[in-house]
Motif scaffolding. Structure first.
Motif, PDB file in Angstrom:
ATOM      1  N   VAL A  38       0.863  -1.175   0.000  1.00 17.84           N
ATOM      2  CA  VAL A  38       0.000   0.000   0.000  1.00 17.84           C
ATOM      3  C   VAL A  38       0.904   1.231   0.000  1.00 17.84           C
ATOM      4  CG1 VAL A  38      -1.832   1.227   1.205  1.00 17.84           C
ATOM      5  CG2 VAL A  38      -1.762  -1.275   1.283  1.00 17.84           C
ATOM      6  N   GLU A  39       0.792   2.037  -1.041  1.00 15.31           N
ATOM      7  CA  GLU A  39       1.639   3.224  -1.175  1.00 15.31           C
ATOM      8  C   GLU A  39       1.021   4.438  -0.494  1.00 15.31           C
ATOM      9  OE1 GLU A  39       4.647   3.212  -2.345  1.00 15.31           O
ATOM     10  OE2 GLU A  39       4.656   1.221  -3.225  1.00 15.31           O
ATOM     11  N   GLU A  40      -0.234   4.772  -0.838  1.00 17.34           N
ATOM     12  CA  GLU A  40      -0.872   5.927  -0.224  1.00 17.34           C
ATOM     13  C   GLU A  40      -2.379   5.888  -0.416  1.00 17.34           C
ATOM     14  OE1 GLU A  40      -0.604   9.902  -2.171  1.00 17.34           O
ATOM     15  OE2 GLU A  40       0.692   8.838  -3.597  1.00 17.34           O
ATOM     16  N   ARG A  41      -3.041   6.610   0.468  1.00 20.44           N
ATOM     17  CA  ARG A  41      -4.487   6.776   0.376  1.00 20.44           C
ATOM     18  C   ARG A  41      -4.769   7.974  -0.528  1.00 20.44           C
ATOM     19  NH1 ARG A  41      -8.251   5.874   5.111  1.00 20.44           N
ATOM     20  NH2 ARG A  41     -10.249   6.123   4.111  1.00 20.44           N
ATOM     21  N   LEU A  42      -5.687   7.798  -1.459  1.00 21.92           N
ATOM     22  CA  LEU A  42      -6.045   8.857  -2.401  1.00 21.92           C
ATOM     23  C   LEU A  42      -7.453   9.343  -2.095  1.00 21.92           C
ATOM     24  CD1 LEU A  42      -4.792   7.060  -5.640  1.00 21.92           C
ATOM     25  CD2 LEU A  42      -3.582   8.797  -4.320  1.00 21.92           C
ATOM     26  N   PHE A  47      -6.968   3.980  -3.390  1.00 21.22           N
ATOM     27  CA  PHE A  47      -5.637   3.763  -2.848  1.00 21.22           C
ATOM     28  C   PHE A  47      -4.667   3.560  -4.000  1.00 21.22           C
ATOM     29  CE2 PHE A  47      -8.100   2.737   0.879  1.00 21.22           C
ATOM     30  CZ  PHE A  47      -7.273   3.053   1.949  1.00 21.22           C
ATOM     31  N   GLU A  61       2.309   2.017  -8.125  1.00 22.58           N
ATOM     32  CA  GLU A  61       1.304   3.044  -7.820  1.00 22.58           C
ATOM     33  C   GLU A  61       0.046   2.878  -8.676  1.00 22.58           C
ATOM     34  OE1 GLU A  61       2.900   6.966  -7.496  1.00 22.58           O
ATOM     35  OE2 GLU A  61       4.531   6.294  -6.213  1.00 22.58           O
ATOM     36  N   TRP A 114      -5.542   0.069   7.121  1.00 16.73           N
ATOM     37  CA  TRP A 114      -4.244   0.651   6.801  1.00 16.73           C
ATOM     38  C   TRP A 114      -4.300   2.166   6.859  1.00 16.73           C
ATOM     39  CZ3 TRP A 114      -2.384   4.090   3.205  1.00 16.73           C
ATOM     40  CH2 TRP A 114      -1.003   4.194   3.116  1.00 16.73           C
ATOM     41  N   GLY A 115      -5.390   2.737   6.351  1.00 10.96           N
ATOM     42  CA  GLY A 115      -5.520   4.189   6.302  1.00 10.96           C
ATOM     43  C   GLY A 115      -5.804   4.825   7.637  1.00 10.96           C
TER      44      GLY A 115
END
Length: 122
Positions: A38-42, A47, A61, A114-115
């Motif tokens: 998991v790279e980042e929450r958008l 995600f 990504e 995760w977020g």
């Protein structure tokens, strides 16, 4: 030589080849060999994930969006069973570019943990 190949019994089929019913199960088995990061929450319930599968594909990504499971399966992040109708995340497909891992699903609960908070509903 061509006539010989065409007259071969293996070149004739009596019925068209149909996709096998167990294709989804095989996909779930194949997805177990993948690595998901998991790279980042958008924004908008999405995600960015990095996906690596040694036998199929690799995406950096890749955007995954929230959806409803259309079939049963297995969460590639947690390994938990997914039932039809569960809230999941799936790779975003574009009109003419469908990712090779488009059949993969992640339970929404797994990514939302995760977020740190609930992802926005669709």
């Amino acid at each position: 030589m061509v006539r010989g190949l065409l007259s071969s019994p293996s070149s004739r089929t009596s019925a068209p080849v149909r996709p096998q019913r167990n294709a989804c199960i095989r996909d779930d088995d194949a997805f177990r060999r993948c690595t998901v990061k998991v790279e980042e929450r958008l924004p908008n319930a999405a995600f960015a994930l990095s996906w690596t599968d040694p036998t199929r594909c690799s995406y950096r990504e890749q955007v995954w969006k929230r959806a409803t499971a259309r079939r049963a399966g297995v969460c590639v992040l947690s390994g938990q069973a997914i039932k039809r109708g569960d809230a999941v995340f799936r790779p975003q497909a574009h009109r003419f570019k469908i990712p090779l891992n488009s059949g993969a699903m992640i339970l929404a609960v797994s990514l939302e943990m995760w977020g740190g908070s609930q992802a926005d509903p669709e």
